[in-house]
Design a protein around this motif. Structure first.
Motif, PDB file in Angstrom:
ATOM      1  N   THR A  35     -17.537  -8.421   9.717  1.00 61.22           N
ATOM      2  CA  THR A  35     -16.551  -8.369   8.642  1.00 61.22           C
ATOM      3  C   THR A  35     -16.577  -6.961   8.052  1.00 61.22           C
ATOM      4  OG1 THR A  35     -17.119 -10.660   8.244  1.00 61.22           O
ATOM      5  CG2 THR A  35     -15.764  -9.593   6.579  1.00 61.22           C
ATOM      6  N   VAL A  36     -15.588  -6.179   8.428  1.00 70.48           N
ATOM      7  CA  VAL A  36     -15.541  -4.774   8.009  1.00 70.48           C
ATOM      8  C   VAL A  36     -14.133  -4.471   7.516  1.00 70.48           C
ATOM      9  CG1 VAL A  36     -16.010  -2.402   8.701  1.00 70.48           C
ATOM     10  CG2 VAL A  36     -17.075  -4.290   9.945  1.00 70.48           C
ATOM     11  N   PHE A  37     -14.028  -3.683   6.466  1.00 75.31           N
ATOM     12  CA  PHE A  37     -12.697  -3.186   6.107  1.00 75.31           C
ATOM     13  C   PHE A  37     -12.815  -1.799   5.485  1.00 75.31           C
ATOM     14  CE2 PHE A  37     -13.832  -6.090   2.576  1.00 75.31           C
ATOM     15  CZ  PHE A  37     -13.803  -5.214   1.502  1.00 75.31           C
ATOM     16  N   ALA A  38     -11.670  -1.111   5.491  1.00 78.31           N
ATOM     17  CA  ALA A  38     -11.642   0.235   4.916  1.00 78.31           C
ATOM     18  C   ALA A  38     -10.673   0.227   3.759  1.00 78.31           C
ATOM     19  CB  ALA A  38     -11.191   1.235   5.978  1.00 78.31           C
ATOM     20  N   THR A  39     -11.045   0.925   2.685  1.00 80.51           N
ATOM     21  CA  THR A  39     -10.156   1.003   1.517  1.00 80.51           C
ATOM     22  C   THR A  39      -9.789   2.464   1.273  1.00 80.51           C
ATOM     23  OG1 THR A  39     -12.137   1.077   0.133  1.00 80.51           O
ATOM     24  CG2 THR A  39     -11.030  -1.038   0.311  1.00 80.51           C
ATOM     25  N   ASP A  40      -8.633   2.633   0.673  1.00 82.37           N
ATOM     26  CA  ASP A  40      -8.244   4.004   0.337  1.00 82.37           C
ATOM     27  C   ASP A  40      -8.751   4.352  -1.064  1.00 82.37           C
ATOM     28  OD1 ASP A  40      -6.644   2.812  -1.502  1.00 82.37           O
ATOM     29  OD2 ASP A  40      -4.761   3.146  -0.417  1.00 82.37           O
ATOM     30  N   ARG A  41      -8.335   5.467  -1.555  1.00 83.68           N
ATOM     31  CA  ARG A  41      -8.900   5.896  -2.840  1.00 83.68           C
ATOM     32  C   ARG A  41      -8.516   4.964  -3.990  1.00 83.68           C
ATOM     33  NH1 ARG A  41      -5.099  10.337  -2.311  1.00 83.68           N
ATOM     34  NH2 ARG A  41      -6.804  11.753  -1.796  1.00 83.68           N
ATOM     35  N   ASN A  42      -7.449   4.184  -3.786  1.00 81.41           N
ATOM     36  CA  ASN A  42      -7.038   3.233  -4.833  1.00 81.41           C
ATOM     37  C   ASN A  42      -7.666   1.850  -4.656  1.00 81.41           C
ATOM     38  OD1 ASN A  42      -5.325   5.107  -6.150  1.00 81.41           O
ATOM     39  ND2 ASN A  42      -3.834   4.801  -4.484  1.00 81.41           N
ATOM     40  N   GLY A  43      -8.524   1.748  -3.660  1.00 80.06           N
ATOM     41  CA  GLY A  43      -9.178   0.444  -3.436  1.00 80.06           C
ATOM     42  C   GLY A  43      -8.294  -0.504  -2.649  1.00 80.06           C
ATOM     43  N   ILE A  44      -7.241  -0.009  -1.996  1.00 83.27           N
ATOM     44  CA  ILE A  44      -6.390  -0.881  -1.190  1.00 83.27           C
ATOM     45  C   ILE A  44      -6.960  -0.949   0.218  1.00 83.27           C
ATOM     46  CG2 ILE A  44      -4.039  -1.314  -0.364  1.00 83.27           C
ATOM     47  CD1 ILE A  44      -4.242  -1.138  -3.445  1.00 83.27           C
ATOM     48  N   ILE A  45      -7.076  -2.181   0.718  1.00 77.87           N
ATOM     49  CA  ILE A  45      -7.619  -2.365   2.072  1.00 77.87           C
ATOM     50  C   ILE A  45      -6.501  -2.031   3.061  1.00 77.87           C
ATOM     51  CG2 ILE A  45      -8.557  -4.049   3.701  1.00 77.87           C
ATOM     52  CD1 ILE A  45      -9.609  -5.575   1.163  1.00 77.87           C
ATOM     53  N   PHE A  46      -6.729  -1.020   3.914  1.00 76.20           N
ATOM     54  CA  PHE A  46      -5.669  -0.689   4.869  1.00 76.20           C
ATOM     55  C   PHE A  46      -6.077  -0.985   6.296  1.00 76.20           C
ATOM     56  CE2 PHE A  46      -7.472   3.261   6.466  1.00 76.20           C
ATOM     57  CZ  PHE A  46      -8.297   3.686   5.428  1.00 76.20           C
ATOM     58  N   LEU A  47      -7.377  -1.168   6.514  1.00 80.39           N
ATOM     59  CA  LEU A  47      -7.848  -1.608   7.838  1.00 80.39           C
ATOM     60  C   LEU A  47      -8.835  -2.738   7.569  1.00 80.39           C
ATOM     61  CD1 LEU A  47      -8.724   1.731   9.709  1.00 80.39           C
ATOM     62  CD2 LEU A  47      -6.776   0.210  10.165  1.00 80.39           C
ATOM     63  N   SER A  48      -8.693  -3.826   8.335  1.00 84.59           N
ATOM     64  CA  SER A  48      -9.619  -4.935   8.070  1.00 84.59           C
ATOM     65  C   SER A  48      -9.801  -5.786   9.313  1.00 84.59           C
ATOM     66  CB  SER A  48      -9.071  -5.799   6.934  1.00 84.59           C
ATOM     67  OG  SER A  48      -9.853  -6.955   6.817  1.00 84.59           O
ATOM     68  N   VAL A  74     -10.557  -8.789   9.082  1.00 84.34           N
ATOM     69  CA  VAL A  74      -9.933 -10.063   8.691  1.00 84.34           C
ATOM     70  C   VAL A  74      -8.479  -9.739   8.334  1.00 84.34           C
ATOM     71  CG1 VAL A  74     -10.042 -12.033   7.113  1.00 84.34           C
ATOM     72  CG2 VAL A  74     -12.148 -10.840   7.772  1.00 84.34           C
ATOM     73  N   ALA A  75      -7.530 -10.201   9.172  1.00 81.85           N
ATOM     74  CA  ALA A  75      -6.132  -9.800   9.044  1.00 81.85           C
ATOM     75  C   ALA A  75      -5.572 -10.139   7.656  1.00 81.85           C
ATOM     76  CB  ALA A  75      -5.314 -10.472  10.134  1.00 81.85           C
ATOM     77  N   ASP A  76      -6.007 -11.294   7.110  1.00 83.05           N
ATOM     78  CA  ASP A  76      -5.459 -11.747   5.828  1.00 83.05           C
ATOM     79  C   ASP A  76      -5.780 -10.809   4.668  1.00 83.05           C
ATOM     80  OD1 ASP A  76      -4.328 -13.876   6.961  1.00 83.05           O
ATOM     81  OD2 ASP A  76      -5.792 -15.365   6.257  1.00 83.05           O
ATOM     82  N   TRP A  77      -6.846 -10.052   4.816  1.00 78.47           N
ATOM     83  CA  TRP A  77      -7.277  -9.219   3.695  1.00 78.47           C
ATOM     84  C   TRP A  77      -6.531  -7.885   3.666  1.00 78.47           C
ATOM     85  CZ3 TRP A  77     -13.357  -9.740   4.108  1.00 78.47           C
ATOM     86  CH2 TRP A  77     -13.705 -11.099   3.938  1.00 78.47           C
ATOM     87  N   ARG A  78      -5.843  -7.607   4.745  1.00 82.99           N
ATOM     88  CA  ARG A  78      -5.182  -6.307   4.845  1.00 82.99           C
ATOM     89  C   ARG A  78      -4.116  -6.182   3.748  1.00 82.99           C
ATOM     90  NH1 ARG A  78      -3.121  -6.537   9.954  1.00 82.99           N
ATOM     91  NH2 ARG A  78      -5.214  -6.479  10.800  1.00 82.99           N
ATOM     92  N   TYR A  79      -4.019  -4.976   3.166  1.00 84.37           N
ATOM     93  CA  TYR A  79      -3.060  -4.661   2.092  1.00 84.37           C
ATOM     94  C   TYR A  79      -3.327  -5.474   0.833  1.00 84.37           C
ATOM     95  CZ  TYR A  79      -0.934  -2.833   6.272  1.00 84.37           C
ATOM     96  OH  TYR A  79      -0.746  -2.213   7.457  1.00 84.37           O
ATOM     97  N   LYS A  80      -4.603  -5.867   0.655  1.00 84.42           N
ATOM     98  CA  LYS A  80      -4.977  -6.453  -0.633  1.00 84.42           C
ATOM     99  C   LYS A  80      -5.879  -5.439  -1.311  1.00 84.42           C
ATOM    100  CE  LYS A  80      -4.126 -11.208   0.193  1.00 84.42           C
ATOM    101  NZ  LYS A  80      -4.607 -12.451   0.722  1.00 84.42           N
ATOM    102  N   SER A  81      -5.992  -5.566  -2.611  1.00 81.78           N
ATOM    103  CA  SER A  81      -6.824  -4.579  -3.297  1.00 81.78           C
ATOM    104  C   SER A  81      -8.175  -5.204  -3.603  1.00 81.78           C
ATOM    105  CB  SER A  81      -6.151  -4.158  -4.592  1.00 81.78           C
ATOM    106  OG  SER A  81      -6.034  -5.282  -5.439  1.00 81.78           O
TER     107      SER A  81
END
Ligand code: ADP
Length: 599
Positions: free
Chosen positions: A188-201, A203-210
């Motif tokens: 279970t890995v994801f990447a967030t941008d500087r605003n804390g938005i998940i842009f790579l995940s 878990v597909a459902d978590w993508r584009y969530k903050s």
């Protein structure tokens, strides 16, 4: 607490306490191990992201320098050869898009020129990567494609690479391959941008969530760049601290490790479910609980065995008791049988005693009769001589002697007859006062003879008995005679001989006492005076049969005859007779007998 409960409960409690301590330590170890693994994985994933970036970062620079692509800027319009060049370059480099924009942000050539959704002619001046590049810097921006809707990392360079920029060369890198690799690795890995938005995940459902709620101004800035198209960017967690050690997502707790990627303020997040991070806890608890249960079961089994053993011993003991009881019952039966035999033997003995008594008495009788017979012979011979001499007076005296001898012999035979053949035993209802009066009459001459006075104390009411009258009278006569004789002896010496008779109702029975002030019965003779032929009156012709016969009759009638000494001297004979019927029939007699001829 009892010793047994302590023995049962203490070891499991100690075991569970040890398990708790071990579990605590193991959780620490497990979490530390999980964190180490997470850090290692994050380092690896960071490398792959940076690797991807580094792989493509110079591609826009190359394009910016290549006139085959940038010639469109001079032309001011798209060009087929430039489009084909970009297409070929994108294919070879593995980039998802390559394109060149003019200084207004409009795409003049693109690798997807032939596609329906070609970028050619479209303006992306709003994208930060364009704005950076046209300002002469390197542009880097991750966004969802405004035309194709596919996410990617946009890398841009100004062209020409030095001097006043005329346009911008852009490469779009598709990073979804990385996501897929994470997901396939089961992590279970994801990447967030500087605003804390998940842009790579993974878990597909978590993508584009903050990770945390996005503040309004930030949200507005994001929308301006159309970075995440129309995604709502809902918060994945409610945590205030996006770097918290434990994150709860969809009700599930994760151990959370964060690492900076070192590119665009990105962060990589590695999650491990908390329970997975504590996996050794459960074997420890299960082991401890299992061991405790095993201990308790083993202890209970041992106890059960001890109880079974004890109950077996009890069973054995009760079997022993039953056996003992059976033996006792047998012995009681045996005793009863022996008793019955003894009674039978006793009866036989009584019979043979009586026979022996008869034998003894016959000898005594023979002895007793021989003397008077010899005397008779002498007197008869003497009488004959006196008659020859005509001495009638002497002859008469001799006849008197003969008569007295005859009387004595008759008395003896009478006693013998009585002993051998009891007198009449017919049971009838009598008033004992009558019997006593009748007996008094018979005994009176004996009292007169001895000078002893006889008094009687009888109750006013009848002393009713159902008994053998003649036999009772026989006893009473014996007692009166004996009393007269005993008191007579004393009377001879000091005078004042008395015999006192009293009779009283005693419940259903009647008690008659015959008391005298005679010589009394010495202690040592008390038992013997009831023996047949025991007499102290041999000289005066006592036969020693009176009391033995009386005792036996009393016994036969269900009563008793006892002797005791008077405190002031003399003896008291106490005759007790049962009142009602039901007394056992006299021994040797059954039913009613004809009265014997009178004496
Ligand atoms: P007997 O009168 O012919 O001797 P018993 O059987 O009547 O036979 O008495 C046995 C003995 O018991 C007597 O010889 C006497 O010694 C003693 N005895 C009986 N009655 C009395 C009494 N009233 N006082 C003292 N002794 C007695």
């Amino acid at each position: 607490m009892s010793k047994r409960v302590l023995l049962l409960g203490l070891p499991p409690i100690v075991l569970l306490a040890i398990a708790a301590a071990l579990a605590y330590v193991s959780v620490e170890w497990d979490e530390a191990a999980a964190d180490r693994t997470a850090a290692e994985r994050l380092t690896l994933y960071r490398q792959t992201i940076l690797g991807e970036y580094n792989k493509f970062r110079y591609l826009p620079y190359m394009i910016a320098r290549d006139t085959r692509a940038t010639n469109v800027l001079g032309l001011g319009q798209t060009d087929a050869s430039a489009n084909r060049f970009l297409e070929e370059m994108a294919d070879n480099a593995g980039a998802s898009l390559l394109y060149v924009m003019d200084r207004s942000g409009t795409t003049l050539a693109a690798s997807n020129w032939a596609d329906e959704l070609s970028l050619v002619g479209r303006n992306y001046a709003f994208r930060p990567y364009f704005q950076s590049a046209i300002a002469g810097d390197e542009g880097r921006f991750f966004a969802i494609g405004a035309t194709l809707g596919e996410p990617g990392l946009f890398l841009a360079r100004p062209t020409p690479v030095s001097g006043e920029p005329l346009g911008v060369a852009v490469v779009k890198v598709d990073m979804r391959g990385l996501e897929r690799a994470w997901a396939e690795g089961g992590e279970t890995v994801f990447a967030t941008d500087r605003n804390g938005i998940i842009f790579l995940s993974s878990v597909a459902d978590w993508r584009y969530k903050s990770l945390a709620p996005v503040p309004g101004p930030v949200r507005a800035a994001i929308d301006e760049t159309r970075q995440y198209a129309t995604q709502p960017l809902t918060p994945l967690t409610n945590t205030a601290d996006p770097a918290a050690e434990v994150l709860t997502i969809d009700g599930r707790a994760f151990r959370h490790t964060v690492a900076d990627v070192g590119l665009l303020d990105w962060q990589l997040h590695f999650l491990v479910p908390v329970e997975a991070a504590r996996q050794t806890v459960w074997p420890i608890w299960a082991g401890a609980i299992g061991l405790s249960l095993l201990y308790i079961v083993a202890l209970l089994m041992l106890r059960g065995r001890a109880l079974r053993r004890a109950s077996a011993v009890l069973l054995q003991e009760s079997a022993g008791l039953r056996e003992l009881n059976r033996r006792l019952t047998d012995e009681v039966e045996e005793r009863k049988r022996v008793e019955a035999e003894l009674i039978k033997a006793q009866e036989g003995l009584a019979r043979s005693n009586r026979l022996a008594a008869v034998g003894q008495m016959s000898a005594a009788v023979a002895h007793e009769l021989n003397q008077p017979l010899a005397a008779l012979r002498m007197f008869v011979a003497g009488t004959r001589k006196f008659l020859q001499k005509q001495d009638l007076g002497a002859a008469r005296d001799n006849l008197d002697e003969i008569e007295s001898l005859q009387e004595r012999m008759a008395a003896l035979t009478q006693e013998l007859k009585r002993f051998a053949r009891p007198s009449e035993s017919r049971i009838e209802r009598i008033d004992l006062r009558d019997s006593l009066k009748a007996v008094e009459k018979i005994a009176r001459p004996r009292f007169d003879e001895t000078g002893v006075s006889l008094s009687m104390d009888l109750p006013d009411e009848a002393l009713t008995l159902e008994t053998a009258r003649l036999r009772v009278e026989q006893i009473l006569l014996n007692l009166l005679r004996n009393g007269a004789e005993a008191a007579g002896q004393a009377h001879e010496q000091s005078g004042g001989g008395t015999v006192h008779v009293s009779a009283r109702q005693d419940g259903a029975a009647v008690r008659i006492s015959v008391s005298d002030n005679g010589v009394g019965v010495p202690e040592e003779l008390r038992e013997r005076i009831f023996d047949p032929f025991f007499t102290t009156k041999l000289s005066s012709g006592g036969l020693g049969l009176g009391l033995s016969i009386s005792g036996r009759i009393a016994d036969d009638l269900g009563g008793s005859l006892e002797v005791s000494s008077n405190p002031q001297g003399g003896a008291t004979f106490l005759l007790r007779l049962p009142g009602g019927t039901g007394q056992r029939p006299p021994a040797g007699v059954s039913g009613v007998r004809e009265p014997e001829p009178a004496e």
